[in-house]
Design a protein around this motif. Sequence first.
Motif, short mmCIF file in Angstrom:
data_model
loop_
_atom_site.label_atom_id
_atom_site.label_comp_id
_atom_site.label_asym_id
_atom_site.label_seq_id
_atom_site.Cartn_x
_atom_site.Cartn_y
_atom_site.Cartn_z
N UNK A 314 20.93 -54.86 12.02
CA UNK A 314 21.08 -55.97 10.84
C UNK A 314 21.03 -55.25 9.60
N UNK A 315 22.16 -55.38 8.69
CA UNK A 315 21.94 -54.42 7.36
C UNK A 315 20.89 -54.66 6.49
N UNK A 316 20.23 -53.74 6.13
CA UNK A 316 19.14 -53.86 5.09
C UNK A 316 19.65 -52.75 3.83
N UNK A 317 20.36 -53.46 2.78
CA UNK A 317 20.80 -52.84 1.77
C UNK A 317 19.56 -52.18 0.72
N UNK A 318 19.82 -51.02 0.35
CA UNK A 318 18.87 -50.30 -0.44
C UNK A 318 19.20 -49.16 -1.14
N UNK A 319 18.75 -48.79 -2.08
CA UNK A 319 19.34 -47.62 -2.90
C UNK A 319 17.96 -46.63 -3.10
N UNK A 320 18.12 -45.29 -2.91
CA UNK A 320 17.18 -44.35 -2.76
C UNK A 320 17.43 -43.15 -3.84
N UNK A 321 16.14 -43.01 -4.66
CA UNK A 321 16.58 -41.73 -5.38
C UNK A 321 15.44 -40.90 -5.16
N UNK A 322 15.92 -39.41 -4.92
CA UNK A 322 14.70 -38.42 -4.76
C UNK A 322 14.93 -37.30 -5.84
N UNK A 323 13.85 -37.01 -6.53
CA UNK A 323 14.01 -36.01 -7.42
C UNK A 323 12.74 -34.95 -7.32
N UNK A 324 12.78 -33.66 -7.53
CA UNK A 324 11.83 -32.78 -7.70
C UNK A 324 11.16 -32.95 -8.95
N UNK A 325 9.83 -32.91 -8.90
CA UNK A 325 9.00 -32.94 -10.25
C UNK A 325 8.85 -31.69 -10.68
N UNK A 326 8.98 -31.81 -12.19
CA UNK A 326 8.74 -30.61 -13.03
C UNK A 326 7.39 -29.89 -12.63
N UNK A 327 7.07 -28.88 -13.25
CA UNK A 327 5.89 -27.90 -12.94
C UNK A 327 4.69 -28.54 -14.18
N UNK A 328 5.44 -28.98 -15.41
CA UNK A 328 4.56 -29.00 -16.39
C UNK A 328 3.97 -30.62 -16.00
N UNK A 329 2.93 -30.92 -16.60
CA UNK A 329 1.90 -32.00 -16.33
C UNK A 329 2.13 -32.96 -17.92
N UNK A 330 3.32 -32.63 -18.55
CA UNK A 330 3.50 -33.56 -19.76
C UNK A 330 4.43 -34.56 -19.69
N UNK A 331 4.52 -35.69 -20.35
CA UNK A 331 5.40 -36.99 -20.25
C UNK A 331 6.93 -36.37 -20.62
N UNK A 332 6.97 -35.39 -21.55
CA UNK A 332 8.16 -34.81 -21.98
C UNK A 332 9.12 -34.01 -21.26
N UNK A 333 8.35 -33.55 -20.00
CA UNK A 333 8.97 -32.96 -19.11
C UNK A 333 9.96 -33.77 -18.19
N UNK A 334 9.96 -34.97 -18.29
CA UNK A 334 10.97 -35.91 -17.53
C UNK A 334 11.86 -36.45 -18.51
N UNK A 335 12.20 -35.80 -19.43
CA UNK A 335 13.46 -36.17 -20.55
C UNK A 335 14.60 -36.16 -19.98
N UNK A 336 14.83 -34.98 -19.07
CA UNK A 336 16.06 -34.66 -18.47
C UNK A 336 16.26 -35.52 -17.21
N UNK A 337 15.33 -36.26 -16.70
CA UNK A 337 15.67 -36.87 -15.49
C UNK A 337 15.51 -38.38 -15.73
N UNK A 338 15.05 -39.01 -16.81
CA UNK A 338 14.78 -40.22 -17.19
C UNK A 338 16.38 -41.04 -17.27
N UNK A 339 17.40 -40.31 -17.73
CA UNK A 339 18.54 -41.26 -17.68
C UNK A 339 19.01 -41.37 -16.26
N UNK A 340 18.71 -40.52 -15.39
CA UNK A 340 19.23 -40.85 -14.08
C UNK A 340 18.33 -41.91 -13.28
N UNK A 341 17.13 -41.82 -13.72
CA UNK A 341 16.09 -42.86 -13.16
C UNK A 341 16.61 -44.28 -13.64
#
Length: 435
Positions: A314-341
């Motif tokens: 039975x079809x169960x439709x879903x969308x999955x996004x998998x991203x590697x996390x940056x080594x930095x522990x600051x919120x600004x490190x995610x500026x490059x991946x936020x548009x895709x998220x």
Amino acid sequence: MADYIKGLFGGPKAAQSPIPAAHDADFADFAGAPDPSPASISPVTAAHISPTPAPFGGRPGVPYTKWYRVWERTSAADFMQEAFILPFIILIVLVHLWGTRTNRRKAKAWMRAHAPVLQQEFAVVGFGGRRAPGADDTLMKEKAGNEFVTYATGRQNVAFVDVKLSLLKRYNPLSQYSEMVLGFFFDSLNAPVERMEATSYCFDGKESQLVPSMGGAETKSAPNSTFDGFVWAIVHKNSMRRLRDDRYDISLTSTKDNPKLPAWATVMSEAAEITDALLTPELISAVEKAGEALEALIVTDQPLEQPKKLDETVPKKRITLSLHLPSSSTASAYDSTLPLFHYFLRMPDQLAAHAHFRPEAMRKVRATREEEIRKIRRVDEDEKAEERKLKSDKERKEKRDQLLKGMSAKEQEKYLAKERAKTQRKSEKARTMKG
């Protein structure tokens, strides 16, 4: 006799004993012994026993000996084993505290960067229900020292979104580096990486079933959230092989490079028309900004494991996004991946609006699913036929045993000979037909 009694009770004749003189000679050695007196404590013993009262609430008059003075009867040499073990215990505790705090700091940084986007798109984010935008104490839950999860719901076209952060086991370096070494030498074992996996579960027209309160007029006025079922993905080329081996749904696709995407990314799709509809300029721009942090963006209606029963098809439709996390522990490190998220969160709207394809384009997609259903039905029918055969053989054997039980020995011998002859004729006939 009177003189004897007087001697016993200390009378004037006490010195005269009726005991024979021969017995007095036996005790002659003790005749000059001094009278007994109380025992005295020698000066040496007295020097080691203090007559002072015992401290710590002890009873007065009890001698306070060296046994109670631990610092006098022990030395540093008695604790050499502990001196070697204790630094390791302290080091393990410090590493554990550092590792858990570092992972928590990274998880909080991810949440600070993504909470505004989640709260903008969903009515409820986290595990505390409806809360003020600044209240983030319940936005994320720690399931383990290296695993953090969050949840969002309350949006059109989406039932809910699950997000999981998988971090390194910094609190257990032995386990962490062992997994790295094994992953380096064995292809079947994946080296540990820090990644974010988010899965959006689409309503696909089932709002009234999943959210009963949305029934009635509200459901009728809401836009149609259904779309065609298919498997489509943008993946990093380094992840292609692993995804195809680990996921049944990805194994249904064919891989084809697209000139609109970066060289390190490729498309895995079931039909070219699906790629043309989903590969929008906005998505291409978000993929380029994310760079090699992107592992996979997958739209699917099939299970991760190959279905074994009809219910699993039975079809169960879903969308999955998998991203590697940056080594930095600051919120600004995610500026490059936020548009895709952000694009990932809004993708169900695009699917509901544009993922309706021509029957000719979906013919191959439907054929793949129907073939899988036929295989499962064939296996199911074979299993049922085998069960029926086993049941029939069991009944036949019980009937034969009951029949033999009611026969005499001579009748049994005749029956078994006839049975052997029949079996022999069948085997000869089978050999003749095979030849």
